[in-house]
Design an enzyme around this catalytic site. Structure first.
Site, PDB file in Angstrom:
ATOM      1  N   HIS A 147       1.054  -0.739  -0.337  1.00  0.00           N
ATOM      2  CA  HIS A 147       0.051  -0.123  -0.137  1.00  0.00           C
ATOM      3  C   HIS A 147       1.296   1.492  -0.038  1.00  0.00           C
ATOM      4  O   HIS A 147       0.658   2.356   0.706  1.00  0.00           O
ATOM      5  CB  HIS A 147      -0.873  -0.139   1.158  1.00  0.00           C
ATOM      6  CG  HIS A 147      -2.156  -1.043   1.524  1.00  0.00           C
ATOM      7  ND1 HIS A 147      -2.850  -1.319   0.641  1.00  0.00           N
ATOM      8  CD2 HIS A 147      -1.537  -2.200   2.396  1.00  0.00           C
ATOM      9  CE1 HIS A 147      -3.524  -2.824   1.219  1.00  0.00           C
ATOM     10  NE2 HIS A 147      -3.024  -3.057   1.691  1.00  0.00           N
ATOM     11  N   SER A 181      19.835  18.935 -16.595  1.00  0.00           N
ATOM     12  CA  SER A 181      18.768  19.853 -17.096  1.00  0.00           C
ATOM     13  C   SER A 181      19.430  20.837 -18.404  1.00  0.00           C
ATOM     14  O   SER A 181      20.466  21.249 -17.548  1.00  0.00           O
ATOM     15  CB  SER A 181      18.102  19.802 -16.011  1.00  0.00           C
ATOM     16  OG  SER A 181      16.930  21.514 -15.978  1.00  0.00           O
ATOM     17  N   ASN A 218      19.236  13.311 -14.162  1.00  0.00           N
ATOM     18  CA  ASN A 218      17.835  12.578 -14.231  1.00  0.00           C
ATOM     19  C   ASN A 218      18.462  11.035 -15.019  1.00  0.00           C
ATOM     20  O   ASN A 218      18.647  10.829 -15.702  1.00  0.00           O
ATOM     21  CB  ASN A 218      16.608  13.784 -15.665  1.00  0.00           C
ATOM     22  CG  ASN A 218      16.771  15.068 -14.732  1.00  0.00           C
ATOM     23  OD1 ASN A 218      16.544  14.858 -13.298  1.00  0.00           O
ATOM     24  ND2 ASN A 218      17.085  15.832 -15.801  1.00  0.00           N
TER      25      ASN A 218
END
Length: 464
Positions: free
Chosen positions: A161, A283, A291
Site C-alpha cells: 500500500h 537539465s 535525470n
C-alpha cells in the site's frame, strides 16, 4: 513508366485511379521491405512444391531459385528497394523474376495467392525477429540475477500500500523481477509456437484445385506443422501476431514496474540505490540535475505497447472469416512492438547493471515497526496464538526495540525468501534459453542457406 504504372499481379487491363492505389498501399511498403527475404524463401519452397506435382520443370525451378537467392542478397544489402509502383513485396518479387527470367517469372504464382504469401512471410519473419528480443530480455534477466546473487541478504524495507511494511532484501526485490520476466518468456514461447505453422496452400482462404503437397512445402521451410484448415490459415493473419504482442505486453508491464521502483528508490528522499552518471542526463537550466530519463520513458512504454495491442485487436475484431484488406494495418504495430521490447530490454539491463545498493540508507529506513510481525512470531513460537500475539504487539508499537535486520533476514530460510532464493534455478533457466536461442538461430540459417543454394534435403535435383 509512371510511379504507379508497374504491372500488378491482379491486372485485368483497366486503369485504377492513382488516389485509390496511394490510399490502399499507404505506408505498408515500409513493412514489406522487411519481408523481402522471407517472400523469396517462401517462393523457393513453393516453386519446389510445383515441381513435385509436375507443374514446373526442374530447370525452371533452379533458374528461379538462383534469382530468388539474388533477391535475398540484394535485400540484405539494402539494394532491393520497393516503391509505390510495386504495390507490395509479392508484386515486386514476381515482376523482378519476370524481368530477369521471362516466362519462368510468370509461373511462380501458380497455386498461391498474395494472401497466403503475406501470411507465410510474416511467420518466417516472426520466427527470426523474436530471437534478438529473447536475447535482450535474457540480458535484463542476467543483470537482475547478478544483483540478486550479490545482494541476496542486503536489507531493504518492503512496501505494501506504498507504506513500509516488513524488512526484505535487495535479493528478494531483484529476484522478483527476474522470475517474473522468465515467466513472461514462457508466455512468449506459447505465442511463438502458435505462429510456427505453414499457411501455404490456403491461397485466398479456400485452397486451389491442384494437388499441392502442403506438408512437403512446410517441411522445406522448417515449420513445426501445416496449419490445416485453409480458411483458418487466413483467419490467423494478425491473430497470431497479436498473441505475441500480448505476451510482450507482459514483459513491458514488468519493465514499467521495475522502472518505477528504480525512479523511486534513487530519489534523494529514499536514496536506497546510487546510480552511475553514465545512464543519466541533465537539465538545460538546473546545473545539479542528473535525470534517469530512460527509466521514465521505460515506465511509459507499457502504455505504448498496450496501444499497439489494442490497435491490432480492434482492427481484427468484427471482421468476417476470410481475407480482409485491413489486416495489413496489423503489420506495423507488430513489427514496432518487437523493436520496442528489444530496445526496452537493453535499457533495462543497462540501468540495473549501473545500480549500487546503499545499504546504510536502507538500514536506516528499517525502523523498529518493520519488525512488528517478527515480534509477533516470536510470541507464536512461545505458544501464544497468533491473533493474540498480533494484538499484543499492536499495543506496544511505540516501545519496540531496535532489531538487527541481517539477523532477522537470516531467520527467513523457507523457499523464496532471502535465505533461500534458489537463484540457481533461474540461472539454469537463463542458460537453457540462451542455448535454445543460439540453436534456433543456427537452424534458421541452415534452412535459409539450403533453400537458396539448392542443397536442402528434399529439393528437386540439380538441373542437368
Amino acid at each position: 513508366m509512371s510511379s504507379l504504372s508497374a504491372p500488378k499481379l491482379w491486372d485485368k487491363g483497366y486503369e485504377v485511379d492513382p488516389r485509390i492505389q496511394r490510399f490502399e498501399v499507404g505506408d505498408d511498403l515500409t513493412c514489406d521491405q522487411k519481408l523481402a527475404v522471407y517472400d523469396a524463401l517462401g517462393s523457393v519452397a513453393h516453386a519446389a512444391g510445383l515441381v513435385k506435382i509436375g507443374l514446373l520443370p526442374v530447370e525452371t525451378f533452379h533458374a528461379l531459385r538462383k534469382e530468388l537467392a539474388n533477391i535475398v542478397a540484394l535485400a540484405k544489402q539494402g539494394e532491393f528497394q520497393m516503391s509505390l509502383a510495386d504495390e507490395d513485396v509479392h508484386t515486386k518479387v514476381e515482376n523482378w523474376l519476370t524481368q530477369q527470367l521471362g516466362e519462368p517469372g510468370k509461373m511462380i504464382h501458380t497455386g498461391r495467392s498474395r494472401n497466403d504469401q503475406v501470411v507465410v512471410d510474416l511467420r518466417l519473419f516472426t520466427r527470426e525477429a523474436v530471437l534478438p528480443v529473447y536475447d535482450a530480455i535474457l540480458d535484463a534477466c542476467d543483470a537482475l540475477l547478478a544483483m540478486a546473487q550479490q545482494h541476496a541478504t542486503t536489507p531493504m524495507p518492503g512496501y505494501t500500500h506504498m507504506q513500509r511494511a516488513m524488512v526484505t532484501s535487495v535479493g528478494v526485490w531483484a529476484g522478483a523481477f527476474l522470475e517474473s520476466l522468465l515467466d513472461d518468456l514462457t508466455l512468449l514461447d506459447a505465442a511463438v509456437a502458435l505462429s510456427d505453422q505453414s499457411p501455404l496452400g490456403s491461397a485466398a482462404s479456400y485452397g486451389v484445385g491442384l494437388p499441392l503437397d502442403r506438408q512437403y512445402v512446410s517441411d522445406l521451410l522448417g515449420f513445426a506443422k501445416v496449419q490445416n484448415n485453409v480458411l483458418y490459415s487466413q483467419h490467423g493473419r494478425g491473430k497470431f501476431e497479436l498473441a505475441i504482442v500480448q505476451a510482450l505486453a507482459q514483459v513491458m508491464l514488468d519493465f514499467s514496474k521495475l522502472a518505477q521502483d528504480i525512479l523511486l528508490f534513487t530519489t534523494s528522499e529514499f536514496g536506497f540505490f546510487d546510480v552511475d552518471v553514465s545512464v543519466t542526463t541533465g537539465s538545460s537550466i538546473m546545473p545539479q540535475k542528473k535525470n534517469l530519463d530512460t527509466m521514465e520513458l521505460l515506465r511509459g512504454k507499457v502504455h505504448v505497447i498496450a496501444a499497439m495491442q489494442q490497435q491490432m485487436l480492434t482492427i481484427l475484431g468484427g471482421t468476417p472469416l476470410g481475407f480482409n484488406a485491413e489486416y495489413q494495418d496489423t503489420k506495423r504495430p507488430f513489427m514496432e512492438a518487437l523493436d520496442l521490447v528489444e530496445a526496452s530490454a537493453v535499457v533495462a539491463a543497462l540501468n540495473v547493471s549501473k545500480l549500487t545498493p546503499n545499504e546504510e540508507r536502507m538500514l536506516a529506513a528499517c525502523s523498529p515497526d518493520l519488525f512488528a510481525t517478527d515480534v509477533a512470531y516470536d510470541l507464536v513460537q512461545k505458544g501464544v496464538p497468533f491473533r493474540d500475539a498480533y494484538r499484543q504487539v499492536a499495543g506496544m508499537l511505540d516501545d519496540l526495540a531496535e532489531f538487527d535486520a541481517h539477523a532477522v533476514l537470516a531467520m527467513r530460510t523457507h523457499q523464496g525468501t532471502s535465505g533461500d532464493l534458489r537463484l540457481d534455478a533461474s540461472a539454469g533457466n537463463i542458460a537453457a534459453r540462451r542455448k535454445q536461442v543460439a540453436a534456433r538461430q543456427a537452424e534458421l540459417a541452415e534452412i535459409e542457406a539450403g533453400l537458396l543454394d539448392g542443397t536442402a534435403a528434399g529439393l528437386p535435383g540439380k538441373a542437368g
